[in-house]
Design an enzyme around this catalytic site. Structure first.
Site: not given
Length: 720
Positions: A403, A456
């Protein structure tokens, strides 16, 4: 033998920084002697672990301090204590030697220890003839560290730990305790101030929120997934079908009391559903322990512990094993970018900025009000790298989606001028984070073949999914894949437009193919697109109810034909109408509607053809697998391209993004002969109008005349 009064007072008040020098069994001038603190006891008799009596210890202090000579050599001992009519046994933790060794010290000091999850935290072991739990904690600036828990009345004086030289690690072996015991660490900071009780950064299990103590737990699942892991270690993930079902475990479904499903209940429901739908992987939003439900797990306080919301940690191992036996991979959303500042967590862990930067221009994240890891500190980077390895080894996960990588790469991320500190070269790059990410990826790919990582990353940082150099100091970041945020943004923006205006925005589709092979991309229609007022994917589509469904079906078929691996957030496969909320289950009742079930049937069939047709997946990440057929028909909002792979039948994807049916429409095709219609998003089964090509078309002289249904995407496969 009696130590100075000041040392005794410090010991009994919990201020002594080396209790092992006072307590336990020692060689003395006149032989072996023992000293023990047994608060409340009147008498104490020392015994060997086998029960042999070694001698009675006189009470030397009314506060419960006993000491005296014992028989034999220095050894672990236990005491039979008495007070009035009450008696009890206590095995003395201070009579045991250390568990960690000099190699551990060396590797931890270097930041190169790759088995920290075997050493740090709480481990149930047998040590010097006794069963118990070994605790180890990194707190280099603390004056004193103690283990407190339900086994010592949360009294920090009872189990003060041994400090291991200069590496800043404290340890103690506490005999006669086992699994399911709650514990924390009591830390006296460098200024002598008692810190809030801290949960174990390496805890394997935690209490159910709002409680937050760590739990002693042994991980010993008997795995049966050898074939699954062997298969994935033998393939190139870029060249096999990967279709990911993104799931928030707390809201996919709920039980009859509207409570979270356990891992076993999720396994019973979710795994068969994913198999039926044809997805290859489940990707969970973060499942590691976190205190706040609306954070969805992205503000984690227990990186090594599956959340107690879903039952025992062994249940997660059973879930992964069951998924593997069904042919489904399991990916975890992983958050090494930042952590919350809850008092029991990592923030100012030993009274200093240990895991984070002290300077808020480096150590505070303005978007999430969280602390940023100090990636340049080798112990912190090692903590995180070990966590990645932990999930791959202990829980057999198939990959990590990392993330917020962009927030790690840039020092000025979400900061105004003057709110960030440039690097040594005066630039905005966070080279410490780059080094950490490269190290993490090298270790994952080196130690766990078949496990892949996904970034990401929302910027144009070069080489996110390119290999790291041999020396680990240059080249790419080493991820296996990168989320294609540009695809998501541009195509959703295009699809939200009235079809009448799409001809003026043709480039929002075309532009993505300019860079489609610059990285190994995953196409994400993720949770981020269906929260915070954005609505569901269905409600983003323009037009009346029929047109919204037709647009969504056309978009899904377009995406499954587009180069790149696929990701779809839960509920969107049946066109969830309401915006997603972590506080409730998906609206499964919508499946009773033909329109919603039609979308689900389409996604199922798209996954089937994607998996079965190598032309659609074997060159997802390579330009040789894509060829434009029609890229410039903006007036009709038609797109057509070819997907291909060596030795595979080519597949043509044709999208008509207007509500006007077009027939006949000329499509150039590279091979003459029959092309079978293998997908038509306008089919009756999907709640479409049923307009199509009666099973296929025939190409002649390099082209075929095709019927293009309204707001629909079709796929044509060449037939030998």
């Amino acid at each position: 033998m009696k130590p100075p009064e000041g040392a005794i007072v410090a010991l009994l008040e919990g201020r002594h920084d080396d209790p092992f020098s006072l307590l336990g069994v020692h060689n003395g001038p006149t032989g072996v002697f023992a000293r023990v603190w047994l608060p409340g006891a009147d008498k104490a008799e020392a015994h060997a672990l086998d029960g042999t009596a070694l001698g009675t210890l006189p009470r030397m202090d009314d506060r419960g301090l006993f000491e005296g000579p014992i028989e034999g050599d220095p050894q672990p001992v236990k005491y039979h204590a008495e007070a009035g009519d009450t008696s009890w046994w206590v095995t003395d933790p201070y009579s045991f030697g250390p568990v960690l060794g000099p190699i551990d010290d060396l590797l931890m000091a270097e930041g190169t220890h790759r088995r920290l999850h075997d050493k740090m935290g709480a481990h149930l072991i047998e040590h010097e003839g006794a069963h118990g739990v070994h605790f180890a904690l990194w707190a280099p600036n603390a004056q004193r560290v103690s283990v407190v828990g339900d086994f010592n009345d949360w009294d920090g004086r009872r189990h003060a730990m041994r400090k291991r030289g200069d590496v800043g690690v404290w340890e103690i072996f506490i005999p006669d305790i086992a699994e399911y015991r709650a514990y924390k660490f009591e830390i006296v900071g460098p200024d002598g101030q008692l810190q809030p009780l801290k949960a174990d950064p390496f805890a394997f299990a935690s209490e159910l929120r709002p409680a937050n103590a760590s739990i002693t737990r042994k991980l010993a699942h008997d795995w049966a997934d050898t074939d699954h892991r062997k298969h994935w270690s033998s393939v190139d993930p870029r060249r096999v079908p990967i279709s990911i079902y993104e799931v928030h475990a707390g809201s996919w479904d709920r039980d009859e009391n509207d409570w979270f499903l356990t891992w076993d209940a999720l396994a019973d429901r979710l795994i068969p559903y994913v198999v039926e739908m044809g997805f290859t992987h489940i990707e969970f939003l973060p499942i590691s322990e976190h205190p706040y439900d609306p954070s969805w797990g992205y503000q984690t306080t227990g990186l090594y512990a599956p959340s107690a919301r879903f039952g025992d940690v062994e249940g997660f191992a059973r879930f992964v094993d069951g998924a593997h036996l069904a042919g489904i991979g399991v990916l975890l959303d992983w958050v090494p970018a930042h952590f919350p500042t809850d008092a029991f967590g990592l923030a100012h862990f030993d009274g200093t900025a240990l895991y984070e930067h002290e300077d808020p221009r480096l150590g505070f994240h303005p978007d999430w009000n969280t602390a940023i890891y100090n990636f340049g500190r080798r112990e912190v980077a090692s903590f995180l790298v070990n966590n990645a390895l932990f999930w791959a080894e202990r829980y057999h996960i198939d990959g990590l989606r990392v993330d917020a990588v962009a927030s790690m790469l840039y020092r000025d991320y979400s900061r105004k001028a003057g709110e960030w500190i440039p690097n040594e070269q005066g630039g905005r790059e966070n080279w410490e984070a780059v080094a950490f990410l490269r190290d993490m990826n090298r270790e994952i790919y080196g130690q766990h073949p078949g496990v892949f990582t996904i970034a990401e990353e929302s910027t144009s940082w070069p080489g996110v999914s390119a290999p790291v150099s041999d020396d680990g100091k240059s080249g790419g970041l080493g991820f296996g894949f990168k989320w294609n945020m540009g695809f998501m943004h541009d195509t959703l923006q295009y699809m939200a437009r009235d079809p009448l205006h799409r001809k003026h925005h043709h480039g929002e589709i075309n532009f993505g193919l300019v860079y489609a092979f610059s990285e190994n991309f995953v196409l994400p229609l993720s949770h981020d697109e269906v929260v915070h007022g954005k609505g569901s994917l269905l409600t983003k589509m323009p037009g009346d109810d029929w047109q919204q469904f037709a647009n969504l079906r056309a978009y899904y078929a377009f995406m499954w034909g587009y180069p790149g691996k696929k990701l779809l957030f839960m509920g969107q496969e049946f066109a969830q109408r309401r915006e997603w909320s972590e506080a409730r289950a998906l609206d499964w009742c919508l499946r009773n509607s033909r329109s919603h079930e039609g979308v689900r049937n389409l996604v199922r069939d798209l996954n089937t053809v994607y998996r079965e047709k190598p032309a659609l997946h074997a060159r997802d990440c390579e330009g040789e697998g894509f060829e434009w057929l029609i890229a410039d028909d903006a007036a009709n909002s038609v797109f057509a391209w070819l997907r291909k792979a060596p030795g595979a039948k080519p597949v043509a994807i044709i999208a008509n993004m207007t509500p006007i049916a077009r027939a006949p429409y000329r499509i150039p095709l590279p091979l003459d002969g029959r092309w079978c219609e293998i997908i038509n998003s306008d089919a009756h089964e999907y709640w479409g109008s049923g307009l199509g090509n009666l099973g296929g078309v025939v190409a002649k002289d390099g082209a075929a005349w095709v019927t293009l249904p309204p707001l629909a995407t079709i796929m044509l496969e060449f037939e030998e």
